[in-house]
Motif scaffolding. Structure first.
Motif, PDB file in Angstrom:
ATOM      1  N   ASN A 158       0.812  -1.219   0.000  1.00 41.51           N
ATOM      2  CA  ASN A 158       0.000   0.000   0.000  1.00 41.51           C
ATOM      3  C   ASN A 158       0.851   1.278   0.000  1.00 41.51           C
ATOM      4  OD1 ASN A 158      -2.678   1.401   0.335  1.00 41.51           O
ATOM      5  ND2 ASN A 158      -1.580   2.141   2.122  1.00 41.51           N
ATOM      6  N   GLU A 159       1.794   1.360   0.935  1.00 41.46           N
ATOM      7  CA  GLU A 159       2.587   2.585   1.056  1.00 41.46           C
ATOM      8  C   GLU A 159       3.356   2.889  -0.213  1.00 41.46           C
ATOM      9  OE1 GLU A 159       5.485   3.322   4.429  1.00 41.46           O
ATOM     10  OE2 GLU A 159       3.703   2.462   5.423  1.00 41.46           O
ATOM     11  N   LYS A 160       3.976   1.825  -0.761  1.00 37.28           N
ATOM     12  CA  LYS A 160       4.784   2.007  -1.976  1.00 37.28           C
ATOM     13  C   LYS A 160       3.904   2.450  -3.136  1.00 37.28           C
ATOM     14  CE  LYS A 160       8.522  -1.156  -1.024  1.00 37.28           C
ATOM     15  NZ  LYS A 160       8.804  -2.579  -1.012  1.00 37.28           N
ATOM     16  N   THR A 161       2.684   1.894  -3.203  1.00 40.29           N
ATOM     17  CA  THR A 161       1.790   2.236  -4.312  1.00 40.29           C
ATOM     18  C   THR A 161       1.354   3.695  -4.207  1.00 40.29           C
ATOM     19  OG1 THR A 161       0.993  -0.033  -4.314  1.00 40.29           O
ATOM     20  CG2 THR A 161      -0.358   1.570  -5.471  1.00 40.29           C
ATOM     21  N   VAL A 162       0.939   4.090  -3.012  1.00 41.98           N
ATOM     22  CA  VAL A 162       0.453   5.463  -2.834  1.00 41.98           C
ATOM     23  C   VAL A 162       1.581   6.459  -3.112  1.00 41.98           C
ATOM     24  CG1 VAL A 162      -0.544   7.098  -1.192  1.00 41.98           C
ATOM     25  CG2 VAL A 162      -1.337   4.735  -1.209  1.00 41.98           C
ATOM     26  N   SER A 163       2.788   6.187  -2.593  1.00 44.47           N
ATOM     27  CA  SER A 163       3.864   7.170  -2.835  1.00 44.47           C
ATOM     28  C   SER A 163       4.300   7.168  -4.295  1.00 44.47           C
ATOM     29  CB  SER A 163       5.039   6.998  -1.872  1.00 44.47           C
ATOM     30  OG  SER A 163       5.428   5.684  -1.814  1.00 44.47           O
ATOM     31  N   PHE A 164       4.173   6.040  -4.961  1.00 40.07           N
ATOM     32  CA  PHE A 164       4.494   5.995  -6.395  1.00 40.07           C
ATOM     33  C   PHE A 164       3.562   6.938  -7.180  1.00 40.07           C
ATOM     34  CE2 PHE A 164       4.025   4.080 -10.649  1.00 40.07           C
ATOM     35  CZ  PHE A 164       5.355   4.005 -11.036  1.00 40.07           C
ATOM     36  N   PHE A 165       2.286   6.884  -6.852  1.00 39.67           N
ATOM     37  CA  PHE A 165       1.330   7.777  -7.521  1.00 39.67           C
ATOM     38  C   PHE A 165       1.638   9.238  -7.210  1.00 39.67           C
ATOM     39  CE2 PHE A 165      -1.145   4.130  -8.713  1.00 39.67           C
ATOM     40  CZ  PHE A 165      -1.928   4.561  -9.785  1.00 39.67           C
ATOM     41  N   GLU A 166       1.990   9.503  -5.941  1.00 39.77           N
ATOM     42  CA  GLU A 166       2.300  10.886  -5.567  1.00 39.77           C
ATOM     43  C   GLU A 166       3.522  11.389  -6.341  1.00 39.77           C
ATOM     44  OE1 GLU A 166       2.502  11.035  -1.280  1.00 39.77           O
ATOM     45  OE2 GLU A 166       0.306  10.903  -1.204  1.00 39.77           O
ATOM     46  N   GLU A 167       4.567  10.542  -6.361  1.00 36.69           N
ATOM     47  CA  GLU A 167       5.802  10.918  -7.077  1.00 36.69           C
ATOM     48  C   GLU A 167       5.538  11.223  -8.540  1.00 36.69           C
ATOM     49  OE1 GLU A 167       8.532   7.624  -6.721  1.00 36.69           O
ATOM     50  OE2 GLU A 167       8.347   7.821  -4.531  1.00 36.69           O
ATOM     51  N   ASN A 169       2.757  12.361  -9.780  1.00 44.88           N
ATOM     52  CA  ASN A 169       1.660  13.312  -9.918  1.00 44.88           C
ATOM     53  C   ASN A 169       0.380  12.642 -10.444  1.00 44.88           C
ATOM     54  OD1 ASN A 169       0.612  15.789  -9.574  1.00 44.88           O
ATOM     55  ND2 ASN A 169       1.324  16.594 -11.551  1.00 44.88           N
ATOM     56  N   TYR A 170       0.141  11.457  -9.983  1.00 49.76           N
ATOM     57  CA  TYR A 170      -1.065  10.681 -10.334  1.00 49.76           C
ATOM     58  C   TYR A 170      -1.227  10.509 -11.851  1.00 49.76           C
ATOM     59  CZ  TYR A 170      -2.028  11.129  -5.426  1.00 49.76           C
ATOM     60  OH  TYR A 170      -1.917  11.050  -4.070  1.00 49.76           O
ATOM     61  N   PHE A 171      -0.121  10.626 -12.560  1.00 48.72           N
ATOM     62  CA  PHE A 171      -0.123  10.503 -14.022  1.00 48.72           C
ATOM     63  C   PHE A 171      -1.176  11.416 -14.659  1.00 48.72           C
ATOM     64  CE2 PHE A 171       1.588   6.489 -12.397  1.00 48.72           C
ATOM     65  CZ  PHE A 171       2.857   6.562 -12.970  1.00 48.72           C
TER      66      PHE A 171
END
Ligand code: UTP
Length: 413
Positions: A158-167, A169-171
């Motif tokens: 979960n954490e990795k997925t959420v921060s990936f999206f943040e990094e 910019n939610y594409f």
């Protein structure tokens, strides 16, 4: 006696006491807390299904062919009618999409959530999450809406997925229309039915299968969020299909027209013995039968036109009315067991790495949800337009095959 000691003794898990006795206060507290939260009765039930002969699961069950509609055999007029019905649902903001991204992706072996895998497509390599976001953004533009996008993660990723999206910019996807939610998990059990301990002295757990999506959507407030937004139809798809069509108006239109609450896209098997689950009726209810359970004779059976009677593969491309999701969320789906290679810490504190399967993992399957309905819509699509799975490191259903299918689909060759 302390509660946790009693529990461990009662359920034959006393070996955990040896770990506890060696831990510092914080770790001890943490592990005890986990033990107190465990449903030991459920674990006993799960252990009973470990190693069960798969053929026994369908013994006495009546397996029958289930009708489907071939998208490419629809007359133009019918196609138009169904498309209109489906498009109206999307245009009137009654449609939502869910991505199942809670899997471990063990076969692919990518270090990180599977959606963060970068596929070397043309003209530029793209992450799987990026491909999904681009597809949905395209649909948003086409229908002048913002489709609410829900992403199921696991405790592990979960954490990795959420921060990936943040990094990233939610594409470019509107942030307030994306919601992450966590699926459930279950402890793994050794071949002797014992709990295992991981490197951080936690009870060793794993995601409890994509079938846990129904209850997780209910428990995490996703179903009520959808209701609040006026959503009536929900698409649930996998994270690892590079050409997944998440908004097929014909699938929506056909489901409504057939007066069903549940639907799925299929593609025909490459050959009768392809290792995929296929649609059928089990005791007259819609179901998917795993290839391991399908007797050879049925796998090869054809109709008068030579079509396989059990040839429609389940490709994790499913559609539900919101009512249907609520109904399934209130059921207890069965669990299936898988024999897996699992690393753990032994009682002396050493890491045990196994080359052979040594423990059981328990999973619910999304397709077991179909069983609670008398009928479902099945729309046969075609591989080239619907299915580019990324499962294995190489060979079939690998990045190599998915890249080829993606480039061909978008005419990038
Ligand atoms: P698979 O069953 O193919 O599993 O998932 P996987 O995790 O991708 O790969 P392996 O089997 O470990 O190699 C099909 C879809 O269901 C999701 C996956 O993320 C994928 O989108 N899934 C699977 C979950 O969301 N949760 C689970 O517990 C299992």
């Amino acid at each position: 006696m302390k509660d946790y000691v009693e529990l461990l003794k009662k359920y034959n898990q006393e070996h955990i006491l040896k770990y506890i006795s060696k831990l510092d206060d914080d770790k001890k507290k943490n592990l005890i807390h986990q033990i107190e939260k465990l449903d030991f009765e459920q674990l006993n039930e799960l252990y009973k299904i470990s190693n069960r002969d798969k053929n026994k699961a369908i013994k006495g069950v009546i397996i029958e062919h289930i009708p489907f509609v071939d998208k490419y055999k629809l007359e133009n007029e019918r196609k138009e009618t169904l498309t209109n019905i489906g498009e109206n649902i999307i245009k009137s903001n009654k449609y939502a999409v869910v991505t199942m991204a809670g899997g471990q992706g063990t076969r692919l072996g990518h270090n990180g959530p599977k959606g963060t895998y970068k596929l070397d497509v043309k003209p530029n390599a793209k992450y799987l999450f990026e491909i999904l976001a681009e597809n949905l953004l395209r649909e948003n533009k086409k229908y002048n809406v913002v489709i609410p996008w829900y992403i199921m993660t696991s405790t592990e990723n979960n954490e990795k997925t959420v921060s990936f999206f943040e990094e990233h910019n939610y594409f470019g996807y509107p942030k307030d229309s994306i919601r992450f939610f966590r699926q459930g998990n279950l402890p793994l059990l050794s071949e002797e039915g014992k709990l295992l301990i991981d490197e951080n002295y936690n009870i060793k757990i794993a995601s409890d299968g994509n079938g846990s999506i129904y209850k997780s959507m209910k428990n995490e407030g996703i179903l009520s969020d959808m209701k609040k937004r006026g959503v009536e139809w929900v698409f649930i798809g996998a994270v690892d299909n590079a050409i997944l069509n998440m908004c097929d108006p014909i699938l929506i239109g056909l489901t409504i027209d057939e007066n069903n609450e549940v639907a799925s896209k299929s593609v025909v098997k490459v050959n009768p013995h392809e290792k995929v689950g296929v649609f059928c009726k089990k005791d007259s209810k819609p179901a998917v039968i795993e290839y391991t359970e399908l007797p050879d004779q049925l796998a090869e059976e054809t109709d008068e036109e030579g079509e396989l009677l059990y040839g429609e593969s389940h490709i994790m491309c499913n559609l539900y009315s919101l009512n249907a999701l609520e109904k399934i969320a209130n059921q207890n789906l069965p669990y299936h067991s898988a024999h897996k290679k699992v690393n753990y810490i032994d009682e002396k504190g050493n890491l045990v790495e196994s080359n052979e399967p040594n423990a059981y993992k328990y999973e619910a399957f999304i397709f077991d949800g179909f069983n609670y309905f008398n009928n479902m819509t099945i729309l046969r699509g075609i591989r080239e337009e619907d299915f580019a799975p990324i499962k294995n490191k190489e060979g079939v259903d690998s990045p190599y095959t998915a890249i080829k299918l993606y480039n061909e689909f978008w005419k990038l060759n």
